[in-house]
Structures are given as C-alpha cells and as structure tokens.
Design a protein around this motif. Structure first.
Motif, PDB file in Angstrom:
ATOM      1  N   UNK A   1       1.292   6.536  -6.927  1.00  0.00           N
ATOM      2  CA  UNK A   1       0.097   7.316  -7.267  1.00  0.00           C
ATOM      3  C   UNK A   1       0.391   8.822  -7.229  1.00  0.00           C
ATOM      4  N   UNK A   2       1.126   9.246  -6.211  1.00  0.00           N
ATOM      5  CA  UNK A   2       1.407  10.679  -6.069  1.00  0.00           C
ATOM      6  C   UNK A   2       2.593  11.125  -6.924  1.00  0.00           C
ATOM      7  N   UNK A   3       3.275  10.162  -7.525  1.00  0.00           N
ATOM      8  CA  UNK A   3       4.427  10.517  -8.349  1.00  0.00           C
ATOM      9  C   UNK A   3       5.716  10.629  -7.542  1.00  0.00           C
ATOM     10  N   UNK A   4       5.573  10.483  -6.204  1.00  0.00           N
ATOM     11  CA  UNK A   4       6.721  10.590  -5.302  1.00  0.00           C
ATOM     12  C   UNK A   4       7.769   9.501  -5.583  1.00  0.00           C
TER      13      UNK A   4
ATOM     14  N   UNK B   1       0.831  -1.206   0.000  1.00  0.00           N
ATOM     15  CA  UNK B   1       0.000   0.000   0.000  1.00  0.00           C
ATOM     16  C   UNK B   1       0.868   1.259   0.000  1.00  0.00           C
ATOM     17  N   UNK B   2       1.994   1.223   0.707  1.00  0.00           N
ATOM     18  CA  UNK B   2       2.885   2.397   0.721  1.00  0.00           C
ATOM     19  C   UNK B   2       3.430   2.650  -0.681  1.00  0.00           C
ATOM     20  N   UNK B   3       3.883   1.577  -1.323  1.00  0.00           N
ATOM     21  CA  UNK B   3       4.466   1.741  -2.658  1.00  0.00           C
ATOM     22  C   UNK B   3       3.405   2.211  -3.660  1.00  0.00           C
TER      23      UNK B   3
END
Lengths: 316, 133
Positions: free
Chosen positions: A284-287, A277-279
């Motif tokens: 998703x945010x592009x981070x 979920x973290x990945x």
C-alpha cells in the motif's frame, strides 16, 4: 438472508447442495470462507476423523469403500474427503479416488468430496481442515480423509485426524524402508493390504519389527493388521481396532491431542494474518517495491531486509 | 487472501459401456488445460451421476456413451439436474451418437455433442468458453 447465512443454515440442516457449495467457497478461499468457518465452528468437534495414508496403489480408496459399507451397516453417517495431486505444471488434476466408492454415491448417509491438493505439500490441500469442519458440522459421525499417494514425508494428515491408518502393500520395499522417518512414524494402526499377495507376511513382519523397535514409551501401541480390501477380508478387525483407538482417545489422549491441535492452528492463523497484513501494508505504501529492489540489486539479502521490516514494526 | 477458482468437470459414463478410452482422453485433455476432473468410472446410473455432480459441485458435466442408450439415459439425467436446481451446470456429451439424435439432445439442454475424431483443443475451448465459474 445473505449467502453465508444461507450456506450455514443449509449445512446445519444437512442439505447436500449447501454442504457442496460451502466446501467450494472454502476450497477456493473466497472472502466468505472465514465467515462460514466462524459460524459453524461451535457445531464442530463431534465427528471421529480417520486419516488414511500410504503409497500410491496400496489400496486406500478400495479400503475406504469397504469401511463406508461397514460403518453404514452400523448406522453411522460418513463423510469422505479424497485428495489427489494437482499438476505443478498445468494446475490441472485428475481426481479418481471416488471411482471405487461410487456404490455409495446415492446413499443419503454418505457424502464424498474429491479435492485436488492445489500444490500444497504434505499430502493434503490447504483447505482440508476446514472442509472437515463443514462435514463435521453437517452431522457426519465419521469423516474419512484420504491423502494423496504418500511416499515418506507426507505427514500433514496427523494434524487433522484422530486416528491415522497407514496402508501398505507387499513388495514396495524392505525393512530399511520401514525404519525410515516419516509416514512410518505416524500410524495409530498399520494395514498391510493385498494380504493374498506374495511377500505379504514378510511385509507384515517387517512393520511389526519396526514397531517393536519403538523405544519411546507410549500408552497406545500401534499394531499391524492384514486386509484384502477387494474382498473385504480383515475389514471388521480393522474397524474394531479403530473403535479401540477411539475409546483410548476418549480416556484422555483426545484432550491432549485437541490442545496440541488448537496450539498449532492458532500459531498458523496468527502467522498468516500478520504476514498478510504486513505485506498488504508495505504494498500500500509502495515500500514493497523498494525492498524488493534492494534484493534485486544485491544491496541487501532477504533476511536483512526482513530484519529491517521487523525493526520498523517494533519501533514504529 | 486471494480466491483461487478452478473449473471442475465431472466426466461420467452412464449405462453399460465396456470401455472408457474416449472418456479418459477427454479427461486428460481437460486436466492438461488446468481443470480439475472428477471421474465416475464405468456403468453409472443417472442418479449416481447427478448426485456425484452435486456433491462435487462441478461447473461442467461431460457424458460419454457408446452403447446407444443415450435417448433413454440423457433425458433422465437432464431431468434430475433440473429437479435438483443445478441448471447452471454446463452439460456436453460425446461418444457414439447418431447425427439425427443431436437436435433432440440439444433441446433437452445438452449444450453440445462431440463425435469421434473431435480435436481435443476444440473441447478445451468449448469448456473454457461455456463453463460458468
């Protein structure tokens, strides 16, 4: 009825096609896989799981064939999961264990499934535990799991079995090999197969000596048996010993084992869920790309980046 | 979580052949193309082959035969496959099969018959194109 419900019903009704299809869903890690496991979970825990490990060519598959035969004579139903290696180069696999067991392929009380390890380490495939659950829920009394030909450190089998049998053959190494860490530590029962071969007694006594060196106080004392899987000699004694181990487990060790297993599985499941979920979030945010870039440009090392991610998670 | 699908192929030896060199070459070629091959070993009955295909949930069955009994054994195998509702499984054959028998075999559902000397690349391509995943 949806696909999941249909498969679950089929497995519980012991429909062989459903069992096979459910295993494929699990093995391929399809989105339905966790739902199937969840719905069958309560129906699991009845089967006695026997893990068979040992070096390539020691006779594991042939020994299993003879075990199936004896178990069937006593009316027990049997599931077999035979794992062979996936090529790390092509992703392909040649699964040849069941060649020795084909006599039982049309027996309704036997279900044999070959699995490639799909490059998982430890001697099993990632899905093995859940495939055991499918066979368990389908009412098999005994489930035999054969690992890939195991050298020294393929000890995952311990985590999925109630009774671990380490199958050895003469001529594969001296007493120095027997004292090494790894698979020589995990056997509840040791078998020296091909007992008619030269040096079989030597191998037997080396393993025996290794076991006598055990300083740890354990209530179960592993023993070494001799078999000739090809002719079936020693199989009855092996089954008797397996039964003894099962009785021993029932007296309390089984509960300890199950607790340990529950803990390991929970830790693994939480790790997997959280990491995924973290990945997914970072992607998703592009981070994700930015963090990767930091490592590529040597701005930061992977551990520092991971720390950064953790800090953001904790402090928002 | 990503799904990881593989083409699973049963290489089967129906009947009383005494060697399986061809079957092993085919198995090896498909393995090297990234597929998972399950091998039955020699001297299998139609029932054993189809039941094995069912338990292993394969996408493809490759039948190898040298004895000349294909006209008896293959129809029996195809019948059992239909009976068990495994119509989506791709079946091909190879070995020593006379040209004049091929049409009949295709009529009962065997998709292709490969003779001696077929390049393994042809086989790999055939399976990759025709296997249902």
């Amino acid at each position: 009825m949806g696909q999941v419900a249909q498969l679950v019903q089929g497995v519980l009704r012991r429909n062989r096609r459903s069992i096979a299809k459910a295993i494929t869903v699990i093995e391929n890690n399809e989105p339905e896989a966790p739902k199937i496991v969840a719905q069958l979970f309560q129906k699991t825990g009845k089967a006695h799981v026997i893990g068979i490990t040992g070096p390539t060519g020691s006779g594991k598959s042939t020994l299993i064939e003879k075990l199936i035969r004896e178990l069937r004579k006593s009316g027990k139903t049997v599931g077999v999961i035979a794992v062979d290696p996936t090529s790390p180069f092509t992703g392909g696999a040649f699964l040849g264990d069941r060649v020795r067991m084909q006599e039982h392929s049309t027996d309704e009380g036997v279900f044999i499934r070959s699995m490639a390890n799909r490059n998982a380490t430890g001697g099993l495939s990632r899905a093995t535990k859940d495939v055991i659950r499918i066979l368990d829920a389908s009412g098999k009394d005994v489930i035999i799991v054969e690992t890939v030909g195991a050298g020294q450190s393929e000890v995952e089998i311990v985590k999925v079995s109630n009774t671990v049998i380490v199958v050895l053959a003469p001529g594969l190494g001296d007493d120095i090999q027997a004292i090494k860490a790894g698979i020589m530590e995990i056997g509840d029962i040791f078998v020296v197969n091909k007992a008619d071969r030269q040096n079989a007694n030597k191998t037997w006594s080396e393993v025996q000596a290794m076991l006598e060196m055990n300083t740890e106080e354990k209530s179960w004392k592993p023993s070494v048996l001799k078999t000739k899987a090809l002719t079936g000699e020693g199989i009855a004694e092996l089954l008797a010993r397996i039964e003894e181990h099962r009785e021993y487990l029932k007296k309390g060790a089984f509960e300890v084992h199950r607790k340990g297993e529950a803990e390991t599985e929970l830790v693994e499941a939480i790790k997997q869920k959280i990491v995924e979920s973290i990945i997914a979030d970072l992607r998703h945010t592009g981070e994700w790309e930015k963090l990767k870039q930091k490592i590529l440009t040597k701005e930061a090392d992977p551990y520092s980046v991971a720390d950064e991610v953790l800090k953001k998670l904790v402090h928002g | 979580m990503t799904a990881e699908r593989k083409i699973r192929v049963l290489i089967a030896k129906p009947g009383l052949d005494s060697h399986d060199r061809g079957a092993k070459i085919v198995a090896r070629a498909l393995r090297d193309a990234g597929m998972e091959i399950i091998y039955t070993g020699l001297r299998q009955t139609p029932e054993q082959i189809v039941e094995t295909a069912l338990q292993e949930d394969v996408n493809v069955i490759g039948l190898s035969i040298l004895s000349g009994a294909h006209k008896v054994l293959f129809p029996k195998i195809m019948e059992l496959i239909k009976e068990k509702g495994m119509d989506d499984v791709l079946v091909f054959a190879g070995g020593i099969i006379p040209q004049e028998d091929i049409r009949d075999l295709k009529r009962i559902g065997i998709k292709e018959v490969f003779g001696p000397g077929t390049p393994t690349g042809t086989l790999v391509e055939f399976v990759q194109e025709n296997a249902k995943r």
